[in-house]
Design a protein around this motif. Sequence first.
Motif: not given
Length: 109
Positions: A77-88
């Motif tokens: 579902g991440i494609d529904k939020y194109p302006d995302n930021r992921v930190e691991i």
Amino acid sequence: MRWDDTTSKWIKEKGEITDLLTGADYTKIITTQVSGYGIFTIALAEKDNPAPPTDLIIYNAISPNNNGKNDSFHIKGIDKYPDNRVEIYNRWGVKVYDALSYNENDVMF
């Protein structure tokens, strides 16, 4: 916060929020010992904590062994939020990955 004319910067004075005092006309108060002179500003802000999206599924395991299963970190579902930021982060709190516009095609872990 305090504006310091000498350095032309805002200085964080690290105030502490305390609860209501008996008979007071307010619900919270901020107090701190200041380190200098200047113009002071104090504010209490309530954060809007929206409910987390229910259309995201974050799978928390990867096995990058090129068998075609769980080879990358998948967020359904991440494609529904194109302006995302992921930190691991690893188990010790050290950031090991950081990406803007994470997706399942070219920006992925």
